[in-house]
Design a protein around this motif. Structure first.
Motif, mmCIF file in Angstrom:
data_model
loop_
_atom_site.group_PDB
_atom_site.id
_atom_site.type_symbol
_atom_site.label_atom_id
_atom_site.label_comp_id
_atom_site.label_asym_id
_atom_site.label_seq_id
_atom_site.Cartn_x
_atom_site.Cartn_y
_atom_site.Cartn_z
ATOM 1 N N THR A 43 0.877 -1.162 0.000
ATOM 2 C CA THR A 43 0.000 0.000 0.000
ATOM 3 C C THR A 43 0.914 1.211 0.000
ATOM 4 N N VAL A 44 0.812 2.031 -1.042
ATOM 5 C CA VAL A 44 1.738 3.151 -1.230
ATOM 6 C C VAL A 44 0.970 4.465 -1.089
ATOM 7 N N PRO A 50 -2.881 -0.555 -4.948
ATOM 8 C CA PRO A 50 -1.657 -1.115 -4.376
ATOM 9 C C PRO A 50 -0.724 -1.647 -5.459
ATOM 10 N N VAL A 51 0.541 -1.824 -5.095
ATOM 11 C CA VAL A 51 1.549 -2.378 -5.992
ATOM 12 C C VAL A 51 1.775 -3.823 -5.564
ATOM 13 N N GLN A 52 1.648 -4.750 -6.513
ATOM 14 C CA GLN A 52 1.812 -6.165 -6.195
ATOM 15 C C GLN A 52 2.928 -6.756 -7.027
ATOM 16 N N GLY A 53 3.724 -7.633 -6.406
ATOM 17 C CA GLY A 53 4.784 -8.312 -7.126
ATOM 18 C C GLY A 53 5.839 -8.838 -6.179
ATOM 19 N N ARG A 54 6.977 -9.246 -6.766
ATOM 20 C CA ARG A 54 8.103 -9.753 -5.987
ATOM 21 C C ARG A 54 9.156 -8.657 -5.856
ATOM 22 N N HIS A 66 12.519 -2.105 -5.410
ATOM 23 C CA HIS A 66 12.223 -2.512 -6.781
ATOM 24 C C HIS A 66 11.278 -3.714 -6.732
ATOM 25 N N VAL A 67 10.092 -3.552 -7.294
ATOM 26 C CA VAL A 67 9.069 -4.596 -7.301
ATOM 27 C C VAL A 67 8.843 -5.027 -8.745
ATOM 28 N N GLN A 68 8.919 -6.354 -8.977
ATOM 29 C CA GLN A 68 8.737 -6.871 -10.327
ATOM 30 C C GLN A 68 7.433 -7.649 -10.416
ATOM 31 N N LYS A 75 9.732 0.973 -9.268
ATOM 32 C CA LYS A 75 10.535 1.443 -8.141
ATOM 33 C C LYS A 75 9.646 2.282 -7.230
ATOM 34 N N VAL A 76 9.570 1.855 -5.966
ATOM 35 C CA VAL A 76 8.712 2.520 -4.998
ATOM 36 C C VAL A 76 9.581 3.116 -3.890
#
Length: 88
Positions: A43-44, A50-54, A66-68, A75-76
């Motif tokens: 949650t940004v 929201p940003v989801q990933g690895r 860095h979320v992929q 980049k958050v």
């Protein structure tokens, strides 16, 4: 170059302050997710979704996470992360 997520700037909006314990917990959960290669939902502050990933990289110099997701790296800024969750 991967995009850096920045909230929409409004003069009246300020990032909520959080105490050291909350920031430390967020940091620990991010490091754990990176080490275990788990998917997370961030949650940004300033973003509607929201940003989801690895998490693939933690850049201490720029303080970016860095979320992929699906081959795309986002980049958050660490200080804009309000909450770290597991995907449903």
């Amino acid at each position: 170059m991967p995009p850096v997520l920045k909230p929409k700037k409004k003069f009246k909006d300020k990032r909520p302050t959080r105490d050291e314990a909350i920031l430390e917990e967020i940091g620990e959960r991010i490091v754990e997710a990176k080490e275990e290669e788990n998917e997370v939902v961030l949650t940004v502050w300033g973003l509607d979704e929201p940003v989801q990933g690895r998490i693939v990289n933690l850049d201490a110099r720029t303080k970016l996470v860095h979320v992929q997701n699906n081959g795309e790296t986002i980049k958050v800024p660490f200080m804009d992360i309000m909450k770290v969750d597991n995907p449903d």
